[in-house]
Design a protein around this motif. Structure first.
Motif, PDB file in Angstrom:
ATOM      1  N   GLU A 106       4.554  -8.369  -7.023  1.00 38.84           N
ATOM      2  CA  GLU A 106       5.075  -7.558  -8.138  1.00 38.84           C
ATOM      3  C   GLU A 106       5.645  -6.271  -7.573  1.00 38.84           C
ATOM      4  O   GLU A 106       4.983  -5.238  -7.580  1.00 38.84           O
ATOM      5  CB  GLU A 106       3.951  -7.232  -9.113  1.00 38.84           C
ATOM      6  N   THR A 107       6.838  -6.376  -7.037  1.00 40.95           N
ATOM      7  CA  THR A 107       7.390  -5.223  -6.324  1.00 40.95           C
ATOM      8  C   THR A 107       8.543  -4.587  -7.085  1.00 40.95           C
ATOM      9  O   THR A 107       9.493  -4.119  -6.493  1.00 40.95           O
ATOM     10  CB  THR A 107       7.874  -5.648  -4.929  1.00 40.95           C
ATOM     11  N   ASP A 108       8.453  -4.603  -8.448  1.00 47.14           N
ATOM     12  CA  ASP A 108       9.480  -3.914  -9.225  1.00 47.14           C
ATOM     13  C   ASP A 108       9.530  -2.458  -8.750  1.00 47.14           C
ATOM     14  O   ASP A 108       8.561  -1.711  -8.903  1.00 47.14           O
ATOM     15  CB  ASP A 108       9.120  -3.991 -10.716  1.00 47.14           C
ATOM     16  N   PRO A 109      10.662  -2.046  -8.149  1.00 44.65           N
ATOM     17  CA  PRO A 109      10.697  -0.701  -7.542  1.00 44.65           C
ATOM     18  C   PRO A 109      10.464   0.415  -8.545  1.00 44.65           C
ATOM     19  O   PRO A 109       9.873   1.436  -8.200  1.00 44.65           O
ATOM     20  CB  PRO A 109      12.102  -0.632  -6.919  1.00 44.65           C
ATOM     21  N   ASP A 110      10.902   0.224  -9.804  1.00 46.42           N
ATOM     22  CA  ASP A 110      10.681   1.281 -10.801  1.00 46.42           C
ATOM     23  C   ASP A 110       9.189   1.521 -11.017  1.00 46.42           C
ATOM     24  O   ASP A 110       8.742   2.663 -11.128  1.00 46.42           O
ATOM     25  CB  ASP A 110      11.330   0.894 -12.141  1.00 46.42           C
ATOM     26  N   ASN A 111       8.426   0.428 -11.060  1.00 46.84           N
ATOM     27  CA  ASN A 111       6.976   0.570 -11.251  1.00 46.84           C
ATOM     28  C   ASN A 111       6.324   1.252 -10.056  1.00 46.84           C
ATOM     29  O   ASN A 111       5.471   2.135 -10.206  1.00 46.84           O
ATOM     30  CB  ASN A 111       6.323  -0.805 -11.451  1.00 46.84           C
ATOM     31  N   LEU A 120       0.845  -1.206   0.000  1.00 45.95           N
ATOM     32  CA  LEU A 120       0.000   0.000   0.000  1.00 45.95           C
ATOM     33  C   LEU A 120       0.877   1.252   0.000  1.00 45.95           C
ATOM     34  O   LEU A 120       1.790   1.378   0.820  1.00 45.95           O
ATOM     35  CB  LEU A 120      -0.893   0.009   1.258  1.00 45.95           C
ATOM     36  N   VAL A 121       0.600   2.150  -0.928  1.00 49.50           N
ATOM     37  CA  VAL A 121       1.306   3.437  -0.966  1.00 49.50           C
ATOM     38  C   VAL A 121       0.308   4.534  -0.628  1.00 49.50           C
ATOM     39  O   VAL A 121      -0.782   4.591  -1.211  1.00 49.50           O
ATOM     40  CB  VAL A 121       1.922   3.691  -2.360  1.00 49.50           C
ATOM     41  N   GLN A 122       0.662   5.373   0.326  1.00 50.85           N
ATOM     42  CA  GLN A 122      -0.210   6.502   0.705  1.00 50.85           C
ATOM     43  C   GLN A 122       0.576   7.799   0.527  1.00 50.85           C
ATOM     44  O   GLN A 122       1.770   7.850   0.832  1.00 50.85           O
ATOM     45  CB  GLN A 122      -0.656   6.360   2.158  1.00 50.85           C
ATOM     46  N   ILE A 123      -0.113   8.809   0.039  1.00 49.48           N
ATOM     47  CA  ILE A 123       0.540  10.093  -0.267  1.00 49.48           C
ATOM     48  C   ILE A 123      -0.277  11.222   0.363  1.00 49.48           C
ATOM     49  O   ILE A 123      -1.504  11.217   0.270  1.00 49.48           O
ATOM     50  CB  ILE A 123       0.624  10.314  -1.791  1.00 49.48           C
ATOM     51  N   THR A 161       9.359  -6.499   0.657  1.00 43.04           N
ATOM     52  CA  THR A 161       9.433  -6.235  -0.780  1.00 43.04           C
ATOM     53  C   THR A 161      10.668  -6.864  -1.418  1.00 43.04           C
ATOM     54  O   THR A 161      10.756  -6.937  -2.643  1.00 43.04           O
ATOM     55  CB  THR A 161       9.483  -4.719  -1.048  1.00 43.04           C
ATOM     56  N   GLY A 162      11.641  -7.265  -0.604  1.00 49.44           N
ATOM     57  CA  GLY A 162      12.874  -7.835  -1.144  1.00 49.44           C
ATOM     58  C   GLY A 162      13.862  -6.780  -1.644  1.00 49.44           C
ATOM     59  O   GLY A 162      14.883  -7.101  -2.232  1.00 49.44           O
ATOM     60  N   PHE A 191      -2.737   3.937  -3.301  1.00 47.16           N
ATOM     61  CA  PHE A 191      -3.000   2.811  -4.203  1.00 47.16           C
ATOM     62  C   PHE A 191      -2.372   1.555  -3.618  1.00 47.16           C
ATOM     63  O   PHE A 191      -1.419   1.619  -2.841  1.00 47.16           O
ATOM     64  CB  PHE A 191      -2.474   3.084  -5.619  1.00 47.16           C
ATOM     65  N   ASP A 192      -2.952   0.421  -3.974  1.00 47.22           N
ATOM     66  CA  ASP A 192      -2.422  -0.879  -3.547  1.00 47.22           C
ATOM     67  C   ASP A 192      -1.480  -1.417  -4.610  1.00 47.22           C
ATOM     68  O   ASP A 192      -1.638  -1.124  -5.789  1.00 47.22           O
ATOM     69  CB  ASP A 192      -3.568  -1.889  -3.377  1.00 47.22           C
ATOM     70  N   PHE A 193      -0.496  -2.185  -4.180  1.00 41.23           N
ATOM     71  CA  PHE A 193       0.292  -2.941  -5.151  1.00 41.23           C
ATOM     72  C   PHE A 193       0.531  -4.332  -4.590  1.00 41.23           C
ATOM     73  O   PHE A 193       0.538  -4.531  -3.378  1.00 41.23           O
ATOM     74  CB  PHE A 193       1.607  -2.232  -5.506  1.00 41.23           C
TER      75      PHE A 193
END
Ligand SMILES: [Zn+2]
Length: 371
Positions: free
Chosen positions: A107-112, A83-86, A157-158, A101-103
């Motif tokens: 699928e924790t590709d940091p660029d995405n 979960l990302v909160q801004i 997230t690794g 938004f949730d992720f």
């Protein structure tokens, strides 16, 4: 701006509007320096002179200097597990706009994740009327390096040695600073919430895992320059379940969101009242006992004056607080028994993002770093 400006701004933030005489006394700046500093802050529109005239009974009453909270804004981002909160806040960390938004943790590709968060922040800024942002504080799920530019490791997230600050700066064209997520939450409470004026605050946060952050004398505690307070990885049973860290029997291997969800017969997204549901199960009492055991160790080692509970713990039934307040004092050193307080987080579900904003405010405004 410089450190003197930051010093004066912190006094006004923490103690309210001040006369020039009080500011000179509190800051120990010479009258000439203080006049110069307040003149520049007035010119910049960061402070204003108050109409309220307060008589001290000695000499003539003077005008006071107050902060203009909306002179500038910052952004705070919480990169939580999945979960990302801004938020965009004013200079007192009041939330002016927020988004999330949730992720998937698969699928924790940091660029995405960074691209999505940066796009959402820029959209939020546009929707909020394009306030001028001094910078971004990102609360990350793991310890950060000494320069607060990279996350060192995140089990969920690794991510390892990932230069998240540079990645966000490239996408947003804003200056960025990182901090361990629960340390950020503790800092927000110390600067703007329940922990104001408290010397040592330990924040304990339960979501996917069980994290903690300590702020001592207004500074996040980072042992070794980059460590974190790993309360969740106190080993409470040598032959306990395998923990996400690779050890066995850590507190977090018993007290984490997925284990507690299973105990209440749920799968999928955790409800807000997870611990309220847990209270009706056989897992409740052992959970309280494990928390009490681990917190007693943390109190004896770290001597916090105040423990703030957030995440699921912040929404726990009153009986959890009653249990801790009854059972912790006999387990800790006598001088801690009288002073120990345990409170819920005042910032609710947005505590991580507000934590990020508090880190940004410290770094880009109240240090006097703003150019
Ligand atoms: Zn562990």
């Amino acid at each position: 701006m410089g450190t003197h400006h930051g010093q004066v701004l912190c006094i006004i933030r923490d103690e309210g509007p001040q006369s020039r005489a009080a500011l000179a006394r509190r800051s120990k700046l010479s009258p000439t320096t203080l006049t110069h500093v307040t003149a520049q802050l007035l010119r910049d529109g960061v402070v204003a002179e108050c109409d309220i005239v307060e008589s001290t009974g000695v000499g003539r009453p003077g005008q006071t200097i107050k902060l203009i909270p909306e002179a500038f804004h910052v952004a705070g981002i919480h990169l939580g597990a999945g979960l990302v909160q801004i938020v965009i806040t004013d200079l007192y960390a009041n939330v002016k706009a927020s988004a999330s938004f949730d992720f998937s943790l698969r699928e924790t590709d940091p660029d995405n994740v960074v691209s999505h968060a940066a796009d959402m922040l820029l959209r939020l800024r546009r929707e909020a009327g394009d306030p001028r942002l001094l910078g971004v504080g990102v609360a990350v799920p793991g310890p950060v390096n000494a320069e607060q530019r990279s996350i060192l490791a995140s089990i969920n997230t690794g991510w390892r040695n990932l230069p998240l600050a540079s990645m966000f700066e490239t996408k947003t064209a804003l200056p960025v600073i990182l901090e361990h997520n629960v340390s950020s939450m503790a800092l927000a409470e110390v600067r703007y919430g329940t922990g104001r004026g408290v010397p040592a605050v330990l924040y304990v946060y339960l979501r996917t895992g069980l994290g903690a952050g300590l702020v001592v004398d207004g500074m996040p505690f980072r042992p070794g320059g980059h460590g974190a307070v790993e309360l969740g990885h106190i080993q409470i049973s040598r032959d306990g379940p395998l923990c996400s860290c690779g050890n066995h029997g850590c507190l977090e291997s018993y007290v984490n969101e997925s284990v507690l969800m299973r105990a209440v017969g749920l799968e999928g997204q955790a409800p807000n009242n997870l611990l309220e549901r847990l209270e009706a199960t056989d897992t409740w009492t052992p959970t309280l006992d494990r928390l009490t055991d681990s917190l007693a160790i943390a109190i004896n080692l770290l001597t916090p004056d105040l423990i703030i509970l957030g995440g699921h713990l912040g929404e726990a039934p009153d009986s959890l607080f009653g249990h801790l307040l009854q059972n912790l004092p006999p387990r800790v050193m006598p001088h801690m028994r009288e002073v120990l307080r345990i409170e819920r987080s005042g910032f609710g579900p947005l505590s991580g993002a507000i934590g990020g904003a508090a880190v940004a405010l410290d770094h880009f405004f109240y240090s006097g770093a703003r150019s």
